[in-house]
Design an enzyme around this catalytic site. Structure first.
Site, mmCIF file in Angstrom:
data_model
loop_
_atom_site.group_PDB
_atom_site.id
_atom_site.type_symbol
_atom_site.label_atom_id
_atom_site.label_comp_id
_atom_site.label_asym_id
_atom_site.label_seq_id
_atom_site.Cartn_x
_atom_site.Cartn_y
_atom_site.Cartn_z
ATOM 1 N N LYS A 79 0.859 -1.189 0.000
ATOM 2 C CA LYS A 79 0.000 0.000 0.000
ATOM 3 C C LYS A 79 0.894 1.237 0.000
ATOM 4 O O LYS A 79 1.944 1.251 0.667
ATOM 5 C CB LYS A 79 -0.861 -0.053 1.261
ATOM 6 C CG LYS A 79 -1.936 0.999 1.384
ATOM 7 C CD LYS A 79 -2.778 0.739 2.640
ATOM 8 C CE LYS A 79 -3.868 1.746 2.851
ATOM 9 N NZ LYS A 79 -4.695 1.457 4.043
ATOM 10 N N SER A 154 -9.576 1.476 3.169
ATOM 11 C CA SER A 154 -8.744 2.253 2.287
ATOM 12 C C SER A 154 -7.691 1.438 1.520
ATOM 13 O O SER A 154 -7.115 1.960 0.571
ATOM 14 C CB SER A 154 -8.028 3.334 3.108
ATOM 15 O OG SER A 154 -7.181 2.739 4.074
ATOM 16 N N SER A 178 -9.665 -1.003 7.317
ATOM 17 C CA SER A 178 -9.118 -0.849 5.964
ATOM 18 C C SER A 178 -8.394 -2.038 5.351
ATOM 19 O O SER A 178 -8.039 -1.982 4.179
ATOM 20 C CB SER A 178 -8.171 0.349 5.936
ATOM 21 O OG SER A 178 -8.924 1.508 5.792
HETATM 22 N N1 GLN Z 1 -12.895 3.661 6.694
HETATM 23 C C1 GLN Z 1 -12.282 4.071 7.927
HETATM 24 C C2 GLN Z 1 -11.918 5.520 7.885
HETATM 25 O O1 GLN Z 1 -12.178 6.155 6.896
HETATM 26 C C3 GLN Z 1 -11.131 3.196 8.245
HETATM 27 C C4 GLN Z 1 -9.922 3.545 7.501
HETATM 28 C C5 GLN Z 1 -8.749 2.700 7.837
HETATM 29 O O2 GLN Z 1 -8.870 1.647 8.458
HETATM 30 N N2 GLN Z 1 -7.598 3.172 7.439
HETATM 31 O O3 GLN Z 1 -11.394 6.064 8.816
#
Ligand code: GLN
Length: 479
Positions: A79, A154, A178
């Site tokens: 990532k 994400s 994420s």
């Molecule tokens: N969707 C969650 C957020 O927007 C989690 C994101 C993540 O785990 N990096 O904060």
């Protein structure tokens, strides 16, 4: 032989038996990326030259008869918020568009010692804030199972790349879901390790008390292999620990196992077809000798509000370093008529996207004097209550099962105008981060003409081994 659909063990065997070379394998992946990623957009950058020379080094080792580690020659993606020396690391943001990583993250260093080949860096929501990868400053990733839909987020680029066989495994990061949610949307395996199990050194920080790096793989066995390499104490991350993994039976992980089913995770609002598949998976475990216990995690309804105070608060502090001077995008600094404040305002205003700006504003508000007690401090107290719910439940049960997300992958654009709707994607995953627990998402079937659904298995702290053994039982017999 389809070189891009092998497992880690099969690659290792194939290399040793000289059925193919590391170079052939790497080239097969690179070609597939070239051909197929045009429509998926899972990669932000591909490093063909270094991948090819790394592969040649592995082939040389094999040629001279040196022993090679299990991961040698395995093509991997990371990532784009995980630092890989000399490669760009954008965090999906315009503000870091031209930033080059000066060193390797610890997990990358450990994987490199095992001989992995890095193919490139994958797309993500800007600074990992989002649930669909649509918040990337470089355009969204599409779900390889249905190109009209999001891959989740994400770590959407990582999950999509693994699902489309564009790399053998990928690293993601999970702050509120994420790794697990995109794994579930794309039909692959995703592990969020316990807080402290994997070093965060070299991960671009979002919310430091919640962030964890973890593997996204096609099989549970591959997930185990990768996790065992990246886990463990690192002097460069004082929150990392060398956990003694609890003994778990690989042969009979399910007999006599007590599985907790939290009633708060099976409520209206979740797609009934998702619930049907999760229940079917639970039945299979019961048939195999597990005992099913209804449990309650009463503070679940506060998990999202609590997460969306704590995560933005920490983010607002972590992102203060992007000021247009120390790193990346800078606007206004060359003109004498601009004050220092102008540089900050313009660089940050133009460098950060809408969602990141929203989070910084939410976070600074929640931390500001006069509001701190009402928001941040209160959220910290609620966090303790959420953790205590799990502690209590784990006195009665060994693991907890739930859906990963209330819906399968949604259409691109469907939730971009309504941030609250987007935040709801994390309703079943955020508590796990708040409590610091390990959890895995494994595919448990598809609905609505081929959309994957993920089953979440949550364990006690540092029981990754156990949840992976349990996950493997389902994978082996029903997938
Ligand atoms: N969707 C969650 C957020 O927007 C989690 C994101 C993540 O785990 N990096 O904060």
């Amino acid at each position: 032989m389809e070189l891009t659909s092998l497992t880690i063990k099969k690659i290792h065997e194939g290399l040793l038996k000289k059925e193919f070379s590391a170079l052939e394998l790497t080239k097969a992946y690179l070609e597939k990326v070239k051909k197929e990623d045009v429509k998926i957009h899972s990669f932000l950058s591909v490093c063909e030259d270094t991948a090819v020379s790394q592969a040649k080094e592995i082939d040389e080792m094999i040629f001279v008869g040196r022993e090679i580690p299990l991961l040698a020659g395995v093509p991997v993606a990371a990532k784009d918020n995980i630092l890989v020396e000399d490669l760009g690391c954008s965090a999906g943001s315009r503000i870091l568009k031209n930033y080059t990583a000066p060193y390797d993250a610890t997990c990358i260093k450990r994987l490199r010692e095992q001989g992995i080949i890095i193919l490139g860096k994958t797309n993500l929501d800007e600074f990992a804030m989002g649930s669909s990868t649509e918040n990337s400053a470089f355009g969204p990733t599409r779900n390889p199972r249905d190109l009209t839909r999001v891959p989740g987020g994400s770590s959407g680029g990582s999950a999509a790349a693994v699902a489309a066989n564009l790399c053998l495994f990928a690293l993601g990061s999970d702050t509120g879901g994420s790794i697990r949610q995109p794994a579930s949307f794309c039909g692959v395996v995703g592990l969020k390790p316990s807080y402290g199990a994997v070093s965060r050194y070299g991960l671009i920080a979002f919310a430091s008390s919640l962030d964890q790096i973890g593997p996204i793989t096609r099989t549970v066995q591959d997930c185990k292999i990768v996790f065992n390499v990246i886990k463990g104490k690192d002097v460069l991350d004082s929150t990392s620990v060398e956990a003694q993994s609890q003994k778990s039976s690989v042969n009979q992980p399910v007999k006599g196992l007590v599985i907790g089913i939290p009633k708060e995770y099976f409520v209206e609002g979740t797609d009934p077809e998702v619930i049907r598949l999760i229940k079917r998976a639970i039945d299979k475990y019961e048939e195999k000798g597990a005992k099913i216990e209804q449990i309650s995690l009463p503070h679940t309804e506060y998990a999202l509000p609590c997460y969306y105070i704590i995560a933005p608060s920490e983010a607002s502090a972590n992102l203060a370093r992007y000021d247009g001077i120390k790193y990346g995008y800078s606007k206004g600094s060359k003109s004498k008529s601009h004050s220092l404040l102008d540089v900050y305002l313009q660089s940050r205003g133009q460098g950060f996207g809408e969602e990141v700006r929203r989070r910084i504003m939410l976070g600074t508000y929640a931390l500001s004097s006069g509001y701190y007690e009402a928001y941040y401090l209160r959220a910290q107290k609620v966090r303790t209550l959420i953790k205590k719910d799990f502690d209590k439940a784990f006195k009665k049960v060994d693991v907890i099962f739930s859906p990963v997300s209330p819906t399968p992958a949604f259409k691109l654009g469907e939730r971009t105008r309504d941030p609250l709707k987007m935040y709801l994607s994390d309703i079943f995953t955020a508590s796990v981060n708040l409590a610091g627990l390990p959890a895995i998402s494994i595919p448990c079937g598809t609905i609505k003409k081929g959309l994957p659904v993920g089953l979440q298995i949550i364990g006690k702290p540092f029981e990754e081994e156990k949840i992976m053994n349990i996950a493997e039982v389902f994978e082996k017999e029903y997938i």
